[in-house]
Design a protein around this motif. Sequence first.
Motif, PDB file in Angstrom:
ATOM      1  N   ASP A 179       2.019  -1.245  10.295  1.00 17.18           N
ATOM      2  CA  ASP A 179       0.641  -1.648  10.612  1.00 17.18           C
ATOM      3  C   ASP A 179      -0.283  -1.371   9.434  1.00 17.18           C
ATOM      4  O   ASP A 179      -1.057  -2.222   9.011  1.00 17.18           O
ATOM      5  N   GLN A 180      -0.192  -0.139   8.917  1.00 19.60           N
ATOM      6  CA  GLN A 180      -1.031   0.259   7.783  1.00 19.60           C
ATOM      7  C   GLN A 180      -0.732  -0.616   6.571  1.00 19.60           C
ATOM      8  O   GLN A 180      -1.634  -1.077   5.880  1.00 19.60           O
ATOM      9  N   LEU A 181       0.563  -0.835   6.328  1.00 17.12           N
ATOM     10  CA  LEU A 181       0.967  -1.609   5.163  1.00 17.12           C
ATOM     11  C   LEU A 181       0.509  -3.065   5.282  1.00 17.12           C
ATOM     12  O   LEU A 181      -0.035  -3.631   4.335  1.00 17.12           O
ATOM     13  N   SER A 182       0.719  -3.680   6.467  1.00 22.33           N
ATOM     14  CA  SER A 182       0.304  -5.079   6.665  1.00 22.33           C
ATOM     15  C   SER A 182      -1.185  -5.233   6.418  1.00 22.33           C
ATOM     16  O   SER A 182      -1.621  -6.153   5.728  1.00 22.33           O
ATOM     17  N   ASN A 183      -1.964  -4.317   6.991  1.00 25.92           N
ATOM     18  CA  ASN A 183      -3.413  -4.404   6.821  1.00 25.92           C
ATOM     19  C   ASN A 183      -3.804  -4.231   5.361  1.00 25.92           C
ATOM     20  O   ASN A 183      -4.691  -4.919   4.863  1.00 25.92           O
ATOM     21  N   ALA A 184      -3.130  -3.280   4.682  1.00 29.73           N
ATOM     22  CA  ALA A 184      -3.476  -3.031   3.280  1.00 29.73           C
ATOM     23  C   ALA A 184      -3.141  -4.249   2.417  1.00 29.73           C
ATOM     24  O   ALA A 184      -3.931  -4.640   1.550  1.00 29.73           O
ATOM     25  N   ILE A 185      -1.969  -4.874   2.649  1.00 29.03           N
ATOM     26  CA  ILE A 185      -1.591  -6.058   1.855  1.00 29.03           C
ATOM     27  C   ILE A 185      -2.554  -7.213   2.152  1.00 29.03           C
ATOM     28  O   ILE A 185      -3.026  -7.896   1.249  1.00 29.03           O
ATOM     29  N   HIS A 186      -2.875  -7.398   3.426  1.00 29.41           N
ATOM     30  CA  HIS A 186      -3.794  -8.474   3.822  1.00 29.41           C
ATOM     31  C   HIS A 186      -5.158  -8.280   3.150  1.00 29.41           C
ATOM     32  O   HIS A 186      -5.718  -9.210   2.564  1.00 29.41           O
ATOM     33  N   ARG A 187      -5.652  -7.029   3.214  1.00 29.03           N
ATOM     34  CA  ARG A 187      -6.968  -6.703   2.619  1.00 29.03           C
ATOM     35  C   ARG A 187      -6.925  -6.932   1.102  1.00 29.03           C
ATOM     36  O   ARG A 187      -7.831  -7.502   0.518  1.00 29.03           O
ATOM     37  N   SER A 188      -5.821  -6.501   0.502  1.00 27.80           N
ATOM     38  CA  SER A 188      -5.672  -6.609  -0.927  1.00 27.80           C
ATOM     39  C   SER A 188      -5.618  -8.075  -1.369  1.00 27.80           C
ATOM     40  O   SER A 188      -6.186  -8.451  -2.390  1.00 27.80           O
TER      41      SER A 188
END
Length: 379
Positions: A179-188
């Motif tokens: 969850d954290q990783l998906s959000n971080a990649i999406h945000r990035s």
Amino acid sequence: MSHFIHNAPYYIAGSTPTALRKPRGKLLELSDLSHFLLGADTPQELMEDATQHIVEILGVDYCKIILLETNGHYYTRAAYYRNYIVVRNQANLPEGKAVEKLFNNVLDGNKLFTLNADEKGLTVEERLSLGLNSVSRVCILPMCVESNRIGVVVIGDGLGFSMDFQREDTRYLIDLITDQLSNAIHRSRINQQLENLSLETVLALSKTLETRDIHSGLHSKGIAELSEKVAMKLNCSPKEVREICWASLLHDIGKIGIEDSILRKPGPLDEMEWERMKTHPEIGAKIVSEISGLESLAPMVRSHHERIDGKGYPRGLKGDEIPLGGRILAVVDSYCAMTEGRVYREALKHEAAIQELINGKGTAYDPLVVDALIEVLSM
Ligand SMILES: [Fe+2]
């Protein structure tokens, strides 16, 4: 992050899963991961370090991040094998057809999928792609943010380490991390798109200035190249270097608000004309401050004619009151102006221009910036 803190007692007081042999240690590692994901400069840096963090936090043998790109194909962007190797971006190598089909199914179902090394029907390339040549089992985890399909995370175990993927607490930990990783990649990715958009705006504005005043346009490009190197020499962060470079391209953009009779006058300006010309930093700052994504450049554009001793313009700022970008621009702009020459005065030689900068240390110019420029020019 707040979700993680809220659930913290779950890890400390609950049963101890295989992956959580040292709950407090895992908490710290998860906290590190959250901080890291929030602070990474580029999507690539984020993914490379995230794979290593995930291997350590989950206690597995390897982790791979594979992204679904806009062309509909999957590409490995980062992989980490415990005590072995970090695989970097493999932009030109899409995954095999059967593997892509498998990843599509994982994303369609939005739930994890496990595969053993003795799985039939996979080609050698597909085994390699999933890492099944070096581990006995892989778990494929979907990464989605709302309706956005980001890609998959593949984790493998069975050599030195193993996880029970069916355990509720293990699944919870995996979900939290992906969850954290998906959000971080999406945000990035969104930030990257915004950054590209801002760069296009900077280049379009810079082109506008070049059309109006060819000399200022070309002069700005030279300043941008040197300012970037000076900012790096002064250990500015990648974000600061980028902003200083953009501000350099736009430092004289306010000149588009100055009348042609002044801007294109072939000789020296009279007093009134000079006073009018001195308004260009404020005009430029107003222009960039009103463009979304470029607001942060305004203080640098405004202060590129300030002096350390407070005798500059437009505001008479002193020393550290002038932002570092403005102090860099002042030095580099002066050096370029002196060595380029004008219709009404000859260009100075490099040595003479450097001597002028040295003479101005502590009065007109920031001494550290002058030293950094001299070092950059001597390389
Ligand atoms: Fe200027």
